[in-house]
Design a protein around this motif. Sequence first.
Motif, PDB file in Angstrom:
ATOM      1  N   ARG A  21       0.815  -1.225   0.000  1.00 40.47           N
ATOM      2  CA  ARG A  21       0.000   0.000   0.000  1.00 40.47           C
ATOM      3  C   ARG A  21       0.846   1.272   0.000  1.00 40.47           C
ATOM      4  O   ARG A  21       0.459   2.281  -0.574  1.00 40.47           O
ATOM      5  CB  ARG A  21      -0.952  -0.016   1.187  1.00 40.47           C
ATOM      6  N   HIS A  22       2.004   1.254   0.616  1.00 43.91           N
ATOM      7  CA  HIS A  22       2.827   2.461   0.716  1.00 43.91           C
ATOM      8  C   HIS A  22       3.900   2.597  -0.358  1.00 43.91           C
ATOM      9  O   HIS A  22       4.355   3.715  -0.616  1.00 43.91           O
ATOM     10  CB  HIS A  22       3.487   2.533   2.093  1.00 43.91           C
ATOM     11  N   HIS A  23       4.309   1.475  -0.966  1.00 43.03           N
ATOM     12  CA  HIS A  23       5.457   1.555  -1.870  1.00 43.03           C
ATOM     13  C   HIS A  23       5.261   0.866  -3.218  1.00 43.03           C
ATOM     14  O   HIS A  23       6.155   0.951  -4.067  1.00 43.03           O
ATOM     15  CB  HIS A  23       6.705   0.995  -1.180  1.00 43.03           C
ATOM     16  N   VAL A  24       4.142   0.183  -3.412  1.00 44.20           N
ATOM     17  CA  VAL A  24       3.914  -0.526  -4.674  1.00 44.20           C
ATOM     18  C   VAL A  24       2.616  -0.079  -5.341  1.00 44.20           C
ATOM     19  O   VAL A  24       2.594   0.232  -6.520  1.00 44.20           O
ATOM     20  CB  VAL A  24       3.910  -2.062  -4.458  1.00 44.20           C
ATOM     21  N   ASP A  25       1.526  -0.041  -4.565  1.00 39.07           N
ATOM     22  CA  ASP A  25       0.197   0.230  -5.119  1.00 39.07           C
ATOM     23  C   ASP A  25      -0.641   0.981  -4.085  1.00 39.07           C
ATOM     24  O   ASP A  25      -1.237   0.376  -3.200  1.00 39.07           O
ATOM     25  CB  ASP A  25      -0.473  -1.097  -5.497  1.00 39.07           C
ATOM     26  N   LYS A  26      -0.651   2.296  -4.205  1.00 39.06           N
ATOM     27  CA  LYS A  26      -1.346   3.135  -3.221  1.00 39.06           C
ATOM     28  C   LYS A  26      -2.858   2.889  -3.183  1.00 39.06           C
ATOM     29  O   LYS A  26      -3.519   3.217  -2.213  1.00 39.06           O
ATOM     30  CB  LYS A  26      -1.047   4.607  -3.483  1.00 39.06           C
ATOM     31  N   GLU A  27      -3.413   2.308  -4.234  1.00 41.82           N
ATOM     32  CA  GLU A  27      -4.849   2.019  -4.308  1.00 41.82           C
ATOM     33  C   GLU A  27      -5.145   0.546  -4.017  1.00 41.82           C
ATOM     34  O   GLU A  27      -6.232   0.057  -4.351  1.00 41.82           O
ATOM     35  CB  GLU A  27      -5.385   2.392  -5.701  1.00 41.82           C
ATOM     36  N   ALA A  28      -4.220  -0.157  -3.410  1.00 38.29           N
ATOM     37  CA  ALA A  28      -4.365  -1.598  -3.187  1.00 38.29           C
ATOM     38  C   ALA A  28      -5.634  -1.939  -2.416  1.00 38.29           C
ATOM     39  O   ALA A  28      -5.989  -1.276  -1.442  1.00 38.29           O
ATOM     40  CB  ALA A  28      -3.152  -2.123  -2.426  1.00 38.29           C
ATOM     41  N   GLU A  29      -6.298  -2.987  -2.875  1.00 37.48           N
ATOM     42  CA  GLU A  29      -7.432  -3.593  -2.179  1.00 37.48           C
ATOM     43  C   GLU A  29      -6.989  -4.995  -1.804  1.00 37.48           C
ATOM     44  O   GLU A  29      -6.390  -5.696  -2.623  1.00 37.48           O
ATOM     45  CB  GLU A  29      -8.646  -3.685  -3.093  1.00 37.48           C
ATOM     46  N   PHE A  30      -7.295  -5.420  -0.575  1.00 36.26           N
ATOM     47  CA  PHE A  30      -6.850  -6.723  -0.109  1.00 36.26           C
ATOM     48  C   PHE A  30      -8.017  -7.677   0.062  1.00 36.26           C
ATOM     49  O   PHE A  30      -9.077  -7.305   0.568  1.00 36.26           O
ATOM     50  CB  PHE A  30      -6.057  -6.587   1.191  1.00 36.26           C
ATOM     51  N   LEU A  66      10.282  -6.744  -1.825  1.00 39.22           N
ATOM     52  CA  LEU A  66      11.329  -5.728  -2.009  1.00 39.22           C
ATOM     53  C   LEU A  66      12.182  -6.053  -3.233  1.00 39.22           C
ATOM     54  O   LEU A  66      12.485  -5.162  -4.041  1.00 39.22           O
ATOM     55  CB  LEU A  66      12.222  -5.637  -0.770  1.00 39.22           C
ATOM     56  N   ARG A  67      12.552  -7.300  -3.386  1.00 40.31           N
ATOM     57  CA  ARG A  67      13.391  -7.703  -4.526  1.00 40.31           C
ATOM     58  C   ARG A  67      12.620  -7.615  -5.847  1.00 40.31           C
ATOM     59  O   ARG A  67      13.135  -7.082  -6.834  1.00 40.31           O
ATOM     60  CB  ARG A  67      13.902  -9.127  -4.331  1.00 40.31           C
ATOM     61  N   ARG A  68      11.395  -8.136  -5.872  1.00 42.87           N
ATOM     62  CA  ARG A  68      10.624  -8.185  -7.127  1.00 42.87           C
ATOM     63  C   ARG A  68      10.294  -6.785  -7.651  1.00 42.87           C
ATOM     64  O   ARG A  68      10.216  -6.566  -8.849  1.00 42.87           O
ATOM     65  CB  ARG A  68       9.319  -8.958  -6.946  1.00 42.87           C
ATOM     66  N   TYR A  69      10.093  -5.837  -6.734  1.00 39.28           N
ATOM     67  CA  TYR A  69       9.745  -4.481  -7.151  1.00 39.28           C
ATOM     68  C   TYR A  69      10.935  -3.537  -7.094  1.00 39.28           C
ATOM     69  O   TYR A  69      10.778  -2.327  -7.206  1.00 39.28           O
ATOM     70  CB  TYR A  69       8.558  -3.957  -6.327  1.00 39.28           C
ATOM     71  N   ASP A  70      12.128  -4.102  -6.911  1.00 36.23           N
ATOM     72  CA  ASP A  70      13.375  -3.337  -6.921  1.00 36.23           C
ATOM     73  C   ASP A  70      13.311  -2.134  -5.972  1.00 36.23           C
ATOM     74  O   ASP A  70      13.678  -1.018  -6.343  1.00 36.23           O
ATOM     75  CB  ASP A  70      13.721  -2.896  -8.349  1.00 36.23           C
ATOM     76  N   LEU A  71      12.837  -2.391  -4.747  1.00 36.64           N
ATOM     77  CA  LEU A  71      12.753  -1.341  -3.727  1.00 36.64           C
ATOM     78  C   LEU A  71      14.066  -1.350  -2.944  1.00 36.64           C
ATOM     79  O   LEU A  71      14.385  -2.310  -2.265  1.00 36.64           O
ATOM     80  CB  LEU A  71      11.551  -1.581  -2.808  1.00 36.64           C
ATOM     81  N   THR A  72      14.819  -0.283  -3.084  1.00 34.97           N
ATOM     82  CA  THR A  72      16.177  -0.245  -2.528  1.00 34.97           C
ATOM     83  C   THR A  72      16.323   0.641  -1.294  1.00 34.97           C
ATOM     84  O   THR A  72      17.433   0.763  -0.766  1.00 34.97           O
ATOM     85  CB  THR A  72      17.169   0.232  -3.610  1.00 34.97           C
TER      86      THR A  72
END
Length: 143
Positions: A21-30, A66-72
Motif C-alpha cells: 500500500r505504501h510503496h507498490v500500489d497506493k490504491e491496493a485492495e486486499f 522488495l526484490r521483485r519491485y526493486d525497492l532499494t
Amino acid sequence: MKWATRAGIHIDRAACAWLIRHHVDKEAEFVFVTDPADVPDDATPFDMRGVDLGHHGGDCSFETILRRYDLTDPVLWKLAEIVHEADLDDERYDAPEAPGLDVVLRGLSMICDDERTLELTGPLFDGLYEYHRRAMLIGRNPT
C-alpha cells in the motif's frame, strides 16, 4: 489493483500489505482467502505457498516483494530484517524488535478481523519506518 493473501494475517502478511500500500500500489485492495484456490483471477497473491510473492530462498515474503519491485530504500530493508526475524525466527539478523512485534501482531489477530488488523498495523509500520529512518539519518537511535 486487488491483492490476495491467506486469512488470519500475522506479521509477514500485515507487513507485506503495508509495503504494498505504501510503496507498490497506493490504491491496493486486499482480499483474504482460506483456500488458495479462492484467489480471485484479478488479484495478485502474496505470502502463500507456491506464489511469486511468497517465501523464496530463505527470504520472507516482505523481502521477496522488495526484490521483485526493486525497492532499494535502506529503511525498508531494515524493516525487512525485523519482519524476517519475527516471521521466521532463524537468527539471520540481529533484530531485537522482532519478538515484541510478533507478539503484538499475534495478539491483534486474536481480537480483530483481517481488515481491522491491517488498519491498526498501518500506523505501527509507519512508526517503525520513521524511527529507523531517523536512526539512519543521525547515526544512532533517536530519543
